[in-house]
Design an enzyme around this catalytic site. Structure first.
Site, PDB file in Angstrom:
ATOM      1  N   CYS B   2       0.804  -1.203   0.000  1.00 24.39           N
ATOM      2  CA  CYS B   2       0.000   0.000   0.000  1.00 24.39           C
ATOM      3  C   CYS B   2       0.847   1.267   0.000  1.00 24.39           C
ATOM      4  CB  CYS B   2      -0.905   0.014   1.230  1.00 24.39           C
ATOM      5  SG  CYS B   2       0.043  -0.070   2.736  1.00 24.39           S
ATOM      6  N   GLY B   3       0.145   2.374  -0.066  1.00 23.84           N
ATOM      7  CA  GLY B   3       0.784   3.670   0.079  1.00 23.84           C
ATOM      8  C   GLY B   3       0.109   4.416   1.206  1.00 23.84           C
TER       9      GLY B   3
END
Lengths: 652, 305
Positions: B2-3
């Site tokens: 993810c970010g």
């Protein structure tokens, strides 16, 4: 100077323009880069590129000859795999600056992130500020100059090359040591600093490999010649293999290293059979012409697909584990049968490229032999994550096999016990992987399929990640797959067998409604066309053969792959042994084997009532054992065992 | 997989609303997680009132009033007075006056419905799709506030569902939210320790564990920065995470630095993200003097400074 404004243009369009301008020899400035990824990737012209601002990941990655200047910061992997040329960064660099460079000069005016110069082969990485931990991790050559502090564990597991530190050497990595600098070296460092206008410090500490971990204390003992079929031991508890294992360990005092696949019975494709009686399947000798077998792999996202004459390809095997002549023979054999060959680790040779009709170029964590020019002449690219025989582990090529020629193509010093890392420097999660895939696509203009080789492990998650990360196809490798050299304990005991691997992969894709979003190539102990058809019925789009192709091409299964003295000239780099190998003859043998596979696929497909291999499906199969029924969910029908297995091959 | 992104304004949110700032930052790193997007948004506290958000199953037939009625009834039973309520997308949002034990309220409500967040200043908005998709549904860009976190997710281990999206709220503790990139490998060991002390977990997600771990420390009077310090020793695995409370924001990063994080700070704001490209989305065309937090470090910023 031409300006390219990234406020108006996508990086993809900008890179396409850059390549055109590069051919014309025009200097370029990039405006409003705003830390975007992949700026300049794939540029192979000697032009100046000025990036006015900060760049993101893989700036100047996979390039040759260009000279980049970035006024501010860069993200991870600046200058990734750069051949010649240079990058000067005015600010800081993120992790792994100069990763896998092969001659480039990378200068960071600020500080740089962790693992600087990981697996670099040649060239200079210079940092005017401080380095973070593990600078020079697993470097194979070249030099790193750090004007500030070294960071922790500097030179961790470096094989060769030099690290010069002007500041504080915080602590040394595993198998690294301090050594004296000679004046010539120092002069060369000062010349470099002067060339880039960096003020020279008074002196340096020099760090090199200490040489304690590069070789085993005791070499691997040759084995008695126990052929693989005997080696597998069958049912006997204290069998010849077990006895040999103990004898060898009594000499070396450690785990064994050997080639070939697992030597213990596991549920496999032989535990499933066909629902129909196929005793007459071989009656028509021209059956091949009546079945549609041509298969395209890799085109589902718009890249130029591999065009296979049948749903079969060659499994990845390295030039290194195998001799050059063997790779050449396989390339020829695959071309004669109209299917694709795969470089495996360790680079592409001209002979192999010319002989193979279609060639997949594989990229591993050590980036051995990996480069932009060979990427451009490949028909598909493949990121290796792991392999079925030893999932999650790196590799080892015995020093005896690391000849000067092989070292040259891999970009490493010759004569070391070569460690291939188990991980990629720049792929630490699915999120990084997506950026890596994009880099490969940028470097090849989105024209070449990109695949991923996965050893069966956490298949359900891995297949979903592969799909979401935009790969065109997966080469899924089960536990029955072979290796050139691996720990015998791992080969026999670690992994997920091929049969549950394909089942779980298909289930995972159906769970996210993505069966049409990626193609699956199954491998791992497939032996013939019968296995191939079963794999296709279970949902694979194609299959790959490794060991059976080697055996077709002259391997006598004597189990000495890891020693480097293969008597047939296959698993060796010794010219005396290799000259026994006749590539043209063996190519014909491989071709004939592949044609037998073709015939089997056609005959069974026809026998099952179809004229197209894509019609094959699960309902054509039954399970022959309770275990296989449990794994596959197929109906358990043991009485079919005789007819399903026996007759097809006999009449061919 | 993810970010992550976080922003804290020292004064009021200026060039962009807090919501808009996070949308921009997450759009910049959407490649790290295309499946779902979420926001933890903080507005100045409204004294004594708790804001609750629930998922309402969009598939449920007829009037969702049945589900909402059940939530209302449960809240009233627990002694809460409903002040305001609204449907927003697939969420039910309600503001209550409540002076009882928040942890008890949280657990009771978790048993009755799918709680997204509870807080005096915190509201979490999360759903499948991109930052812009979620904004279209929930109008995140109109959210003015003081600080917030954001997350884009690539779903692997669990399904693409709104409730599996991030950020996570520290179940049982008002106003604590987390976004995390990485994997906690001693998850079950840590979770069992906390469960033995009576804490409940509503997911098997390791981000929820970090949130509860930190919230527990805060409830014991430990400062956020000290809780972050011990988290680096107590949590095993790879992680870069951001945490926020009603008036603080902080980060912690593991010693291997396997997950990226980069930050920017000026007189107006602090912004932290997985990649610089997200930070640059707040300052188009400007080269930023960013800083990469060192491995094994943590830091906090407070609204009061």
């Amino acid at each position: 100077m031409v300006s390219i404004d990234l406020a108006e243009l996508s990086v993809r369009d900008a890179n396409a323009q850059l390549r055109t301008l590069g051919e014309a020899g025009e200097a370029v400035e990039i405006l409003n880069p705003d830390a975007r990824h992949h700026i300049g990737v794939g540029l192979t012209a000697p032009i100046n590129v000025n990036v006015q601002g900060s760049a993101g990941y893989f700036c100047a990655g996979l390039t040759d000859q260009a000279r980049f200047h970035v006024s501010h910061n860069v993200g991870w992997g600046v200058g990734d795999n750069m051949y010649s040329g240079s990058v000067v960064v005015g600010g800081n660099a993120g992790a792994i600056p100069g990763v896998a460079i092969r001659g480039a000069e990378i200068v960071i005016k600020g500080n740089m992130g962790s693992r600087a110069g990981q697996v670099m082969k040649a060239g200079t990485l210079c940092c005017a500020g401080n380095a973070n931990f593990m600078a020079g991790y697993m470097m194979y050559g070249g030099r790193i100059i750090i004007l500030g502090d070294s960071g922790e564990r500097v030179g961790e597991d470096m094989s060769s090359g030099e690290i010069f530190v002007a500041g504080n050497v915080q602590d040394l990595g595993s198998d690294a040591m301090l050594t004296d600098i000679d004046s010539k070296e120092l002069q060369s460092v000062y010349e470099f600093l002067d060339r880039y206008g960096i003020k020279a410090p008074k002196g340096f500490s020099k760090i090199v490999n200490a040489g304690k971990k590069l070789r085993y204390g005791t070499p691997e003992t040759p084995m008695r010649s126990i052929p693989f079929n005997t080696f597998s031991g069958d049912s006997a508890y204290w069998n010849p293999k077990v006895q040999e294992d103990i004898t060898v360990k009594a000499q070396s005092g450690r785990y064994r290293i050997r080639g070939y696949g697992g030597a213990r019975p596991l549920p496999h494709l032989s535990d499933i059979g066909f629902r129909k009686d196929l005793t007459q399947a071989g009656a028509d000798r021209d059956v091949v012409s009546t079945v549609q077998m041509a298969t395209e792999i890799g085109g589902i996202n718009g890249a130029r697909p591999l065009k296979l004459s049948m749903p079969v390809m060659i499994a990845p095997m390295s030039y290194g584990a195998l001799s050059r002549s063997t790779k050449y023979a396989i390339a020829m054999g695959s071309a004669m049968s109209g299917i694709a060959e795969n470089t495996g680790e360790g680079g592409m040779s001209d002979a192999q490229r010319d002989a193979a009709g279609q060639l997949i170029f594989q990229c591993l964590g050590g980036r051995l032999g990996w480069n932009i020019h060979d990427m451009r002449r490949a028909d598909a690219l493949e990121i290796y994550i792991s392999q079925g025989a030893k999932p999650g582990l790196g590799g080892q090529l015995m020093a005896k096999k690391v000849t000067p020629e092989l070292a040259e193509i891999r970009g490493i010093p010759s004569g070391i016990d070569l460690r291939s890392p188990s991980r990629h420097p720049d792929i630490l999660g699915a999120d990084d992987l997506v950026i890596k895939v994009e880099e490969f696509r940028e470097a090849t203009g989105y024209e070449v399929p990109v695949s991923v080789k996965l050893g069966a492990g956490r298949i359900r998650d891995d297949i979903k990640i592969a799909t979401k990360d935009g790969f065109d196809f997966v080469e899924l490798d089960g536990m029955q797959g072979s290796t050139g050299a691996g720990s015998a304990e791992v080969i026999d005991n670690v992994g997920i067998p091929t049969l549950p691997a394909i089942i779980e992969a298909i289930e995972a894709l159906e769970e996210i409604d993505a069966r049409d979003k990626i193609q699956l190539v199954l491998m791992g102990g497939l032996r013939d066309g019968v296995d191939a058809v079963k794999a296709l019925c279970l949902g694979a789009d194609a299959v790959a053969f490794g060991t059976s192709v080697i055996v077709a091409g002259g391997c006598i299964s004597c189990m000495q792959c890891h020693i480097g003295q293969c008597v047939t000239g296959i698993a060796t780099q010794d010219p005396e042994h290799e000259k026994r190998y006749q590539p043209e003859v063996e190519a014909s043998n491989i071709h004939r084997f592949l044609e037998s596979v073709r015939w089997q696929i056609a005959a069974i497909t026809r026998g099952l009532g179809y004229d197209d291999v894509t019609s094959l499906n699960r309902d054509d199969l039954v399970a022959l054992t309770p275990e296989a029924a449990d794994i596959t969910g197929l109906p358990y029908e043991p009485p079919m065992a005789d007819t399903a297995q026996g007759q097809v091959g006999v009449t061919s | 997989m993810c970010g992550i992104a976080g922003v804290m304004y020292r004064g009021s949110d200026k060039a962009f609303s807090t919501g808009e700032a996070l949308i921009r930052m997450l759009d910049g790193c959407q490649h790290r997680g295309p499946d779902s997007t979420g926001f933890a948004l903080y507005a100045p506290e409204t004294s004594g009132r708790l804001k609750l958000r629930f998922f309402i199953d969009p598939e449920s037939d007829a009037d969702d009033d049945v589900a909402i009625d059940a939530i209302r009834q449960r809240l009233v039973d627990l002694g809460a007075a409903i002040e305001e309520e609204a449907r927003a997308g697939d969420n039910y949002r309600v503001t209550i006056l409540y002076d009882g034990d928040v942890q008890k309220l949280s657990y009771e409500m978790e048993h009755a419905a799918k709680v997204i967040s509870i807080g005096t200043s915190l509201e979490i908005v999360k759903d499948v799709g991109s930052a812009h998709d979620v904004d279209d549904r929930y109008h995140v860009n109109q959210f003015h506030g003081t600080h917030g976190l954001g997350h884009v997710r690539l779903a692997t281990e669990s399904d693409v569902k709104p409730e599996a999206s991030h950020p996570f709220w520290a179940t049982g503790f008002a106003d604590v939210a987390i976004v995390h990139n990485g994997q906690i490998t001693n998850y079950w060991k840590m979770r069992r320790r906390l469960e033995q002390r009576g804490f409940e977990f509503t997911t098997d997600n390791d981000s929820e564990l970090i949130a509860v771990y930190l919230a527990d420390k805060l409830a014991q009077g430990v400062k956020l920065q000290d809780a972050l310090s011990t988290s680096i020793d107590d949590l095993d695995g790879t992680f870069s995470f951001l945490v926020s409370t009603g008036d603080e924001i902080g980060y912690a990063k593991d010693r291997l630095a396997a997950k990226p994080m980069i930050m920017y700070e000026d007189d107006d704001l602090v912004a932290i993200a997985s990649e610089e490209v997200s930070l640059n989305r707040l300052f188009p065309g400007k080269a930023l003097n960013t800083r990469e937090p060192a491995p094994g470090t943590y830091a906090t910023w407070s609204r009061s400074i």
